[in-house]
Structures are given as C-alpha cells and as structure tokens.
Design a protein around this motif. Structure first.
Motif, PDB file in Angstrom:
ATOM      1  N   ARG A 174      32.875  38.391  35.287  1.00 29.93           N
ATOM      2  CA  ARG A 174      31.641  39.030  35.765  1.00 29.93           C
ATOM      3  C   ARG A 174      31.897  39.819  37.049  1.00 29.93           C
ATOM      4  NH1 ARG A 174      26.291  35.621  35.882  1.00 29.93           N
ATOM      5  NH2 ARG A 174      26.535  36.014  33.675  1.00 29.93           N
ATOM      6  N   ALA A 175      32.659  39.236  37.966  1.00 28.15           N
ATOM      7  CA  ALA A 175      32.984  39.944  39.217  1.00 28.15           C
ATOM      8  C   ALA A 175      33.781  41.207  38.919  1.00 28.15           C
ATOM      9  CB  ALA A 175      33.770  39.021  40.141  1.00 28.15           C
ATOM     10  N   HIS A 176      34.711  41.127  37.974  1.00 31.10           N
ATOM     11  CA  HIS A 176      35.514  42.295  37.607  1.00 31.10           C
ATOM     12  C   HIS A 176      34.629  43.421  37.077  1.00 31.10           C
ATOM     13  CE1 HIS A 176      39.340  44.179  36.519  1.00 31.10           C
ATOM     14  NE2 HIS A 176      38.775  44.531  35.372  1.00 31.10           N
ATOM     15  N   ARG A 177      33.637  43.074  36.272  1.00 32.34           N
ATOM     16  CA  ARG A 177      32.716  44.094  35.745  1.00 32.34           C
ATOM     17  C   ARG A 177      31.921  44.762  36.856  1.00 32.34           C
ATOM     18  NH1 ARG A 177      30.802  40.141  31.312  1.00 32.34           N
ATOM     19  NH2 ARG A 177      32.395  40.441  29.744  1.00 32.34           N
ATOM     20  N   LEU A 203      39.783  45.170  41.972  1.00 34.59           N
ATOM     21  CA  LEU A 203      40.001  45.312  40.530  1.00 34.59           C
ATOM     22  C   LEU A 203      41.421  44.912  40.154  1.00 34.59           C
ATOM     23  CD1 LEU A 203      38.213  48.631  39.535  1.00 34.59           C
ATOM     24  CD2 LEU A 203      37.703  46.342  38.737  1.00 34.59           C
ATOM     25  N   LEU A 204      42.371  45.267  40.985  1.00 38.74           N
ATOM     26  CA  LEU A 204      43.756  44.887  40.729  1.00 38.74           C
ATOM     27  C   LEU A 204      43.911  43.373  40.709  1.00 38.74           C
ATOM     28  CD1 LEU A 204      46.803  45.632  40.474  1.00 38.74           C
ATOM     29  CD2 LEU A 204      46.867  45.476  42.957  1.00 38.74           C
ATOM     30  N   LEU A 205      43.361  42.704  41.705  1.00 34.69           N
ATOM     31  CA  LEU A 205      43.506  41.249  41.797  1.00 34.69           C
ATOM     32  C   LEU A 205      42.803  40.527  40.656  1.00 34.69           C
ATOM     33  CD1 LEU A 205      43.057  40.770  45.642  1.00 34.69           C
ATOM     34  CD2 LEU A 205      45.170  40.742  44.331  1.00 34.69           C
ATOM     35  N   THR A 206      41.549  40.898  40.395  1.00 31.26           N
ATOM     36  CA  THR A 206      40.823  40.224  39.323  1.00 31.26           C
ATOM     37  C   THR A 206      41.410  40.582  37.955  1.00 31.26           C
ATOM     38  OG1 THR A 206      39.151  41.983  39.281  1.00 31.26           O
ATOM     39  CG2 THR A 206      38.667  40.028  40.610  1.00 31.26           C
ATOM     40  N   GLY A 207      41.853  41.815  37.791  1.00 29.22           N
ATOM     41  CA  GLY A 207      42.454  42.223  36.526  1.00 29.22           C
ATOM     42  C   GLY A 207      43.757  41.500  36.243  1.00 29.22           C
ATOM     43  N   LEU A 208      44.583  41.326  37.265  1.00 31.35           N
ATOM     44  CA  LEU A 208      45.834  40.581  37.075  1.00 31.35           C
ATOM     45  C   LEU A 208      45.553  39.127  36.725  1.00 31.35           C
ATOM     46  CD1 LEU A 208      48.080  42.026  39.914  1.00 31.35           C
ATOM     47  CD2 LEU A 208      48.354  42.322  37.441  1.00 31.35           C
ATOM     48  N   TYR A 209      44.539  38.550  37.354  1.00 28.99           N
ATOM     49  CA  TYR A 209      44.174  37.167  37.030  1.00 28.99           C
ATOM     50  C   TYR A 209      43.696  37.061  35.582  1.00 28.99           C
ATOM     51  CZ  TYR A 209      41.629  32.789  36.928  1.00 28.99           C
ATOM     52  OH  TYR A 209      41.168  31.548  36.572  1.00 28.99           O
ATOM     53  N   LEU A 210      42.817  37.980  35.179  1.00 30.32           N
ATOM     54  CA  LEU A 210      42.312  37.949  33.806  1.00 30.32           C
ATOM     55  C   LEU A 210      43.423  38.229  32.799  1.00 30.32           C
ATOM     56  CD1 LEU A 210      38.907  39.785  34.307  1.00 30.32           C
ATOM     57  CD2 LEU A 210      39.279  37.350  33.852  1.00 30.32           C
ATOM     58  N   PHE A 211      44.386  39.058  33.168  1.00 26.18           N
ATOM     59  CA  PHE A 211      45.520  39.333  32.291  1.00 26.18           C
ATOM     60  C   PHE A 211      46.394  38.091  32.116  1.00 26.18           C
ATOM     61  CE2 PHE A 211      49.959  40.652  31.764  1.00 26.18           C
ATOM     62  CZ  PHE A 211      49.858  41.377  30.593  1.00 26.18           C
ATOM     63  N   ALA A 212      46.544  37.319  33.182  1.00 27.81           N
ATOM     64  CA  ALA A 212      47.427  36.150  33.137  1.00 27.81           C
ATOM     65  C   ALA A 212      46.772  34.925  32.511  1.00 27.81           C
ATOM     66  CB  ALA A 212      47.892  35.815  34.553  1.00 27.81           C
ATOM     67  N   LEU A 213      45.459  34.897  32.388  1.00 26.97           N
ATOM     68  CA  LEU A 213      44.771  33.718  31.857  1.00 26.97           C
ATOM     69  C   LEU A 213      45.298  33.235  30.511  1.00 26.97           C
ATOM     70  CD1 LEU A 213      40.977  34.003  32.726  1.00 26.97           C
ATOM     71  CD2 LEU A 213      42.581  32.231  33.387  1.00 26.97           C
TER      72      LEU A 213
END
Length: 81
Positions: free
Chosen positions: A9-12, A51-61
């Motif tokens: 949600r934060a990423h969006r 966006l970079l930080l949250t995107g990397l986290y979501l990518f690694a999940l």
C-alpha cells in the motif's frame, strides 16, 4: 494488516506522489521562466528513493519466503536409515 500488505500500500501511494512531483516538474519547466528553483528539480528524488526501497523489499519477498520452505522441506525429505 500484515507487513507486506502495508509495504504494498505504501509503495502504491509513494508511486502516486512520485508521479505528481514529476508532472509538477514538467509544468514548472514548461512555463519557460528560466531555470526552476532547486527544490522543484529535486522534489521527485525523495519519492523515488522510497520507491526503490519498498520495491526492492517487495521484489525480495517471494525469495525470502522460499528460503523458509526449503528448510522445512529438506528436513522432511531426509531418508531414514
């Protein structure tokens, strides 16, 4: 709400803020009043970093979840002597 749902949600929302700052940057530059102030030019960088930080986290999940599954599956698949 789980942690991954909160990050999603934060990423969006951060992506919407990033888009708004980029559009504002183009609008200010299109007015043709010379070089805009530095804060307008650099405004998209904070949302972009988030966006970079949250995107990397979501990518690694998915990969982080598989690591736990391998350990549990490996313990069950060991042959009995």
């Amino acid at each position: 709400m789980s942690g991954s749902a909160w990050f999603r949600r934060a990423h969006r929302w951060v992506s919407m803020a990033f888009t708004a700052t980029v559009i504002a940057n183009f609008v200010v530059r299109a007015q043709g009043q010379g070089e805009p102030p530095p804060w307008v030019t650099y405004a998209p960088l904070l949302p972009l970093g988030l966006l970079l930080l949250t995107g990397l986290y979501l990518f690694a999940l998915p990969y982080l979840g598989r690591r736990g599954e391998r350990g549990a599956a490996g313990a069950q698949e060991e042959p009995s002597a």
